[in-house]
Scaffold this motif. Structure first.
Motif, PDB file in Angstrom:
ATOM      1  N   ALA A  17     -11.813  10.734  -7.423  1.00 58.43           N
ATOM      2  CA  ALA A  17     -11.606  12.094  -6.936  1.00 58.43           C
ATOM      3  C   ALA A  17     -10.402  12.150  -5.994  1.00 58.43           C
ATOM      4  CB  ALA A  17     -12.859  12.589  -6.220  1.00 58.43           C
ATOM      5  N   THR A  18     -10.266  11.115  -5.155  1.00 58.54           N
ATOM      6  CA  THR A  18      -9.102  11.062  -4.264  1.00 58.54           C
ATOM      7  C   THR A  18      -7.818  10.953  -5.068  1.00 58.54           C
ATOM      8  OG1 THR A  18     -10.439  10.014  -2.538  1.00 58.54           O
ATOM      9  CG2 THR A  18      -8.038   9.802  -2.359  1.00 58.54           C
ATOM     10  N   ALA A  19      -7.840  10.102  -6.116  1.00 58.71           N
ATOM     11  CA  ALA A  19      -6.655   9.972  -6.971  1.00 58.71           C
ATOM     12  C   ALA A  19      -6.334  11.298  -7.652  1.00 58.71           C
ATOM     13  CB  ALA A  19      -6.884   8.881  -8.017  1.00 58.71           C
ATOM     14  N   MET A  20      -7.360  12.012  -8.102  1.00 58.81           N
ATOM     15  CA  MET A  20      -7.142  13.297  -8.758  1.00 58.81           C
ATOM     16  C   MET A  20      -6.560  14.320  -7.788  1.00 58.81           C
ATOM     17  SD  MET A  20      -9.934  15.876 -10.515  1.00 58.81           S
ATOM     18  CE  MET A  20     -10.594  16.330  -8.909  1.00 58.81           C
ATOM     19  N   LEU A  21      -7.097  14.357  -6.584  1.00 57.13           N
ATOM     20  CA  LEU A  21      -6.649  15.340  -5.604  1.00 57.13           C
ATOM     21  C   LEU A  21      -5.261  15.025  -5.056  1.00 57.13           C
ATOM     22  CD1 LEU A  21     -10.053  15.722  -3.722  1.00 57.13           C
ATOM     23  CD2 LEU A  21      -8.979  17.431  -5.198  1.00 57.13           C
ATOM     24  N   VAL A 141     -10.594  25.676 -13.690  1.00 64.34           N
ATOM     25  CA  VAL A 141     -10.077  26.684 -14.602  1.00 64.34           C
ATOM     26  C   VAL A 141      -8.662  27.112 -14.229  1.00 64.34           C
ATOM     27  CG1 VAL A 141     -10.371  29.077 -15.376  1.00 64.34           C
ATOM     28  CG2 VAL A 141     -12.329  27.532 -15.322  1.00 64.34           C
ATOM     29  N   VAL A 142      -8.328  27.099 -12.933  1.00 59.82           N
ATOM     30  CA  VAL A 142      -7.028  27.601 -12.481  1.00 59.82           C
ATOM     31  C   VAL A 142      -5.850  26.935 -13.191  1.00 59.82           C
ATOM     32  CG1 VAL A 142      -5.463  27.622 -10.495  1.00 59.82           C
ATOM     33  CG2 VAL A 142      -7.765  28.513 -10.271  1.00 59.82           C
ATOM     34  N   PRO A 143      -5.835  25.597 -13.409  1.00 59.06           N
ATOM     35  CA  PRO A 143      -4.694  25.012 -14.136  1.00 59.06           C
ATOM     36  C   PRO A 143      -4.501  25.569 -15.537  1.00 59.06           C
ATOM     37  CG  PRO A 143      -5.921  23.296 -13.015  1.00 59.06           C
ATOM     38  CD  PRO A 143      -6.739  24.555 -12.900  1.00 59.06           C
ATOM     39  N   ALA A 164      -4.827  15.679 -15.216  1.00 55.82           N
ATOM     40  CA  ALA A 164      -5.777  15.834 -16.321  1.00 55.82           C
ATOM     41  C   ALA A 164      -6.554  14.547 -16.571  1.00 55.82           C
ATOM     42  CB  ALA A 164      -5.029  16.258 -17.583  1.00 55.82           C
ATOM     43  N   ALA A 165      -5.851  13.400 -16.535  1.00 58.49           N
ATOM     44  CA  ALA A 165      -6.517  12.117 -16.790  1.00 58.49           C
ATOM     45  C   ALA A 165      -7.535  11.781 -15.704  1.00 58.49           C
ATOM     46  CB  ALA A 165      -5.473  11.006 -16.908  1.00 58.49           C
ATOM     47  N   THR A 166      -7.156  11.967 -14.434  1.00 56.56           N
ATOM     48  CA  THR A 166      -8.087  11.659 -13.358  1.00 56.56           C
ATOM     49  C   THR A 166      -9.240  12.663 -13.313  1.00 56.56           C
ATOM     50  OG1 THR A 166      -6.592  12.856 -11.874  1.00 56.56           O
ATOM     51  CG2 THR A 166      -6.425  10.462 -11.885  1.00 56.56           C
ATOM     52  N   ALA A 167      -9.008  13.895 -13.743  1.00 57.98           N
ATOM     53  CA  ALA A 167     -10.095  14.878 -13.799  1.00 57.98           C
ATOM     54  C   ALA A 167     -11.173  14.439 -14.791  1.00 57.98           C
ATOM     55  CB  ALA A 167      -9.550  16.250 -14.181  1.00 57.98           C
ATOM     56  N   ILE A 168     -10.731  13.859 -15.898  1.00 50.72           N
ATOM     57  CA  ILE A 168     -11.705  13.376 -16.889  1.00 50.72           C
ATOM     58  C   ILE A 168     -12.542  12.240 -16.315  1.00 50.72           C
ATOM     59  CG2 ILE A 168     -11.954  12.286 -19.139  1.00 50.72           C
ATOM     60  CD1 ILE A 168      -9.350  13.698 -19.960  1.00 50.72           C
ATOM     61  N   ALA A 169     -11.855  11.237 -15.725  1.00 52.20           N
ATOM     62  CA  ALA A 169     -12.575  10.082 -15.175  1.00 52.20           C
ATOM     63  C   ALA A 169     -13.461  10.485 -13.999  1.00 52.20           C
ATOM     64  CB  ALA A 169     -11.564   9.019 -14.742  1.00 52.20           C
ATOM     65  N   PHE A 192     -18.381  20.005 -16.569  1.00 50.14           N
ATOM     66  CA  PHE A 192     -17.440  21.061 -16.961  1.00 50.14           C
ATOM     67  C   PHE A 192     -15.997  20.619 -16.698  1.00 50.14           C
ATOM     68  CE2 PHE A 192     -15.050  24.952 -15.847  1.00 50.14           C
ATOM     69  CZ  PHE A 192     -15.158  25.625 -17.040  1.00 50.14           C
ATOM     70  N   GLY A 193     -15.775  19.967 -15.548  1.00 46.62           N
ATOM     71  CA  GLY A 193     -14.433  19.483 -15.210  1.00 46.62           C
ATOM     72  C   GLY A 193     -13.934  18.425 -16.173  1.00 46.62           C
ATOM     73  N   ALA A 194     -14.812  17.543 -16.611  1.00 46.28           N
ATOM     74  CA  ALA A 194     -14.405  16.521 -17.576  1.00 46.28           C
ATOM     75  C   ALA A 194     -13.996  17.165 -18.901  1.00 46.28           C
ATOM     76  CB  ALA A 194     -15.549  15.531 -17.790  1.00 46.28           C
ATOM     77  N   ILE A 195     -14.714  18.205 -19.313  1.00 44.58           N
ATOM     78  CA  ILE A 195     -14.374  18.904 -20.553  1.00 44.58           C
ATOM     79  C   ILE A 195     -13.025  19.609 -20.417  1.00 44.58           C
ATOM     80  CG2 ILE A 195     -15.058  20.766 -22.103  1.00 44.58           C
ATOM     81  CD1 ILE A 195     -17.979  20.068 -21.432  1.00 44.58           C
ATOM     82  N   ILE A 196     -12.812  20.277 -19.280  1.00 41.15           N
ATOM     83  CA  ILE A 196     -11.544  20.974 -19.047  1.00 41.15           C
ATOM     84  C   ILE A 196     -10.384  19.978 -19.017  1.00 41.15           C
ATOM     85  CG2 ILE A 196     -10.216  22.329 -17.385  1.00 41.15           C
ATOM     86  CD1 ILE A 196     -12.253  23.945 -18.915  1.00 41.15           C
ATOM     87  N   GLY A 197     -10.601  18.834 -18.353  1.00 42.58           N
ATOM     88  CA  GLY A 197      -9.551  17.811 -18.314  1.00 42.58           C
ATOM     89  C   GLY A 197      -9.210  17.300 -19.699  1.00 42.58           C
ATOM     90  N   THR A 198     -10.207  17.130 -20.538  1.00 43.09           N
ATOM     91  CA  THR A 198      -9.951  16.697 -21.910  1.00 43.09           C
ATOM     92  C   THR A 198      -9.143  17.733 -22.674  1.00 43.09           C
ATOM     93  OG1 THR A 198     -12.049  15.471 -21.911  1.00 43.09           O
ATOM     94  CG2 THR A 198     -11.039  15.942 -24.051  1.00 43.09           C
ATOM     95  N   LEU A 199      -9.486  19.005 -22.481  1.00 41.50           N
ATOM     96  CA  LEU A 199      -8.746  20.075 -23.147  1.00 41.50           C
ATOM     97  C   LEU A 199      -7.288  20.106 -22.678  1.00 41.50           C
ATOM     98  CD1 LEU A 199      -8.734  22.492 -25.038  1.00 41.50           C
ATOM     99  CD2 LEU A 199      -9.552  23.910 -23.134  1.00 41.50           C
ATOM    100  N   GLN A 200      -7.069  19.920 -21.377  1.00 41.41           N
ATOM    101  CA  GLN A 200      -5.699  19.871 -20.857  1.00 41.41           C
ATOM    102  C   GLN A 200      -4.913  18.722 -21.476  1.00 41.41           C
ATOM    103  OE1 GLN A 200      -6.825  19.760 -16.613  1.00 41.41           O
ATOM    104  NE2 GLN A 200      -5.479  21.528 -16.368  1.00 41.41           N
ATOM    105  N   LEU A 201      -5.552  17.558 -21.568  1.00 41.55           N
ATOM    106  CA  LEU A 201      -4.884  16.394 -22.139  1.00 41.55           C
ATOM    107  C   LEU A 201      -4.512  16.637 -23.596  1.00 41.55           C
ATOM    108  CD1 LEU A 201      -4.043  13.490 -21.390  1.00 41.55           C
ATOM    109  CD2 LEU A 201      -6.247  12.726 -22.287  1.00 41.55           C
ATOM    110  N   VAL A 202      -5.402  17.267 -24.350  1.00 42.54           N
ATOM    111  CA  VAL A 202      -5.117  17.573 -25.754  1.00 42.54           C
ATOM    112  C   VAL A 202      -3.936  18.528 -25.870  1.00 42.54           C
ATOM    113  CG1 VAL A 202      -6.033  18.710 -27.805  1.00 42.54           C
ATOM    114  CG2 VAL A 202      -7.462  17.094 -26.561  1.00 42.54           C
ATOM    115  N   LEU A 203      -3.905  19.560 -25.026  1.00 42.33           N
ATOM    116  CA  LEU A 203      -2.794  20.516 -25.067  1.00 42.33           C
ATOM    117  C   LEU A 203      -1.469  19.838 -24.731  1.00 42.33           C
ATOM    118  CD1 LEU A 203      -4.363  23.655 -23.343  1.00 42.33           C
ATOM    119  CD2 LEU A 203      -3.722  23.405 -25.745  1.00 42.33           C
ATOM    120  N   ARG A 204      -1.485  18.954 -23.746  1.00 40.07           N
ATOM    121  CA  ARG A 204      -0.238  18.277 -23.365  1.00 40.07           C
ATOM    122  C   ARG A 204       0.253  17.367 -24.484  1.00 40.07           C
ATOM    123  NH1 ARG A 204       2.776  17.368 -18.661  1.00 40.07           N
ATOM    124  NH2 ARG A 204       4.611  16.206 -19.349  1.00 40.07           N
TER     125      ARG A 204
END
Length: 314
Positions: A17-21, A141-143, A164-169, A192-204
């Motif tokens: 979480a620290t790495a993500m933030l 959701v904001v990103p 996105a990667a750290t949000a998933i982990a 929910f955050g892990a799902i959103i992070g995965t979606l972000q990674l797919v879009l990128r």
């Protein structure tokens, strides 16, 4: 298994979480150097502050020590990110950032008053837990607020890959811990955050971060830049071309002055051509078509000399 899921997992969850933030740090440092937002979306930064404050309040209500480390770090980092992005943002984005911070501050003041004077300890815990869940979901959701633009332009540069990667982990770890301690306030938003992070990674990965050649605004800008370059380039060459054409036209007419300001004749000194009278001295002028050189040879008392003068003739 209980020690692993209830101790080791939340410790790693705090690290992730620290790495993500803190993952936006490189982008924020570039903002400080350039003073321009570019493709950076600044709205997650005030949400980082609000999210950290919400979970800190929930940690106070539940006395859970694992909630504090990452969220205190995230709150302080979010303040730094927000103030930096605010100085680089447009007036519209500045208004949105200010609105988020003011609304978040008023929201926590209101909940604090309700918790102190209107709720029991158990009800207060539920209230702060529900609040933290809603805020965290908004944070995730904001990103994706630029989702429409990403799909339209086929450019996902606004999605930050490390985030996105750290949000998933991070979401995966806290989901495991939430199930272990049977706290829906922990596992639901983090799943929910892990799902959103995965979606972000797919879009990128799908759209990448390159510029969109089909963007009409970008294409119009390229055309205007090319037109401006052509005008400047032609303007810089026009005097030289005109001079060369004028010089060439004069040189094609016998007796007119060339670019050097002298008449074309023997030796290039503006003197009339001497006639050959059969004496020991003779001057022969050789005119070479389509060249820029006039060769003049002289023979005086058996000594031959050759001089070269500038000129153009046909």
């Amino acid at each position: 298994m209980g020690v692993f899921t209830e101790t080791v997992v939340p410790i790693f969850g705090n690290i992730l979480a620290t790495a993500m933030l803190l993952s936006p740090f490189p982008a924020v440092l570039r903002l400080r150097q350039t003073g321009k937002l570019g493709d950076v979306n600044p709205l997650p930064y005030p949400m980082t502050c609000i999210n950290g404050a919400g979970w800190i309040a929930y940690g106070y209500a539940t006395a859970n020590p694992y909630i504090f480390p990452a969220n205190i770090t995230g709150f302080l980092a979010g303040m730094f990110f927000t103030t930096t992005a605010f100085s680089c943002a447009t007036r519209k984005l500045q208004d949105m950032i200010a609105a988020l911070l003011i609304a978040g501050s008023g929201y926590f003041i209101m909940l604090g008053l309700i918790s102190c004077f209107g709720l029991s300890q158990e009800s207060s815990q539920r209230m702060w837990g529900t609040s933290a869940v809603v805020i965290l979901m908004c944070y995730y959701v904001v990103p994706l607020s630029t989702m429409v633009a990403i799909v339209r332009t086929r450019n996902a540069a606004s999605i930050y890959l490390p985030l996105a990667a750290t949000a998933i982990a991070n979401g995966t770890m806290w989901t495991i811990y939430g199930f272990a301690v049977k706290d829906i306030n922990l596992w639901l938003p983090n799943l929910f955050g892990a799902i959103i992070g995965t979606l972000q990674l797919v879009l990128r990965l799908l759209y990448g971060a390159g510029s969109d050649s089909n963007d009409p605004v970008a294409a119009r800008g390229d055309e205007e830049a090319a037109a401006a370059f052509t005008i400047v380039h032609k303007a810089s060459e026009a005097p030289q071309v005109e001079t060369r054409l004028d010089s060439s036209s004069n040189l094609l007419i016998p007796g007119l002055e060339g670019s050097s300001g002298r008449r074309i004749g023997s030796g290039g000194r503006g003197e009339p051509r001497p006639s050959v009278d059969g004496g020991n001295t003779g001057t022969n002028t050789t005119m070479i078509p389509t060249t820029i050189t006039t060769l003049t040879s002289s023979n005086t008392n058996g000594v031959a000399t050759v001089s070269v003068s500038s000129g153009t003739t046909s």
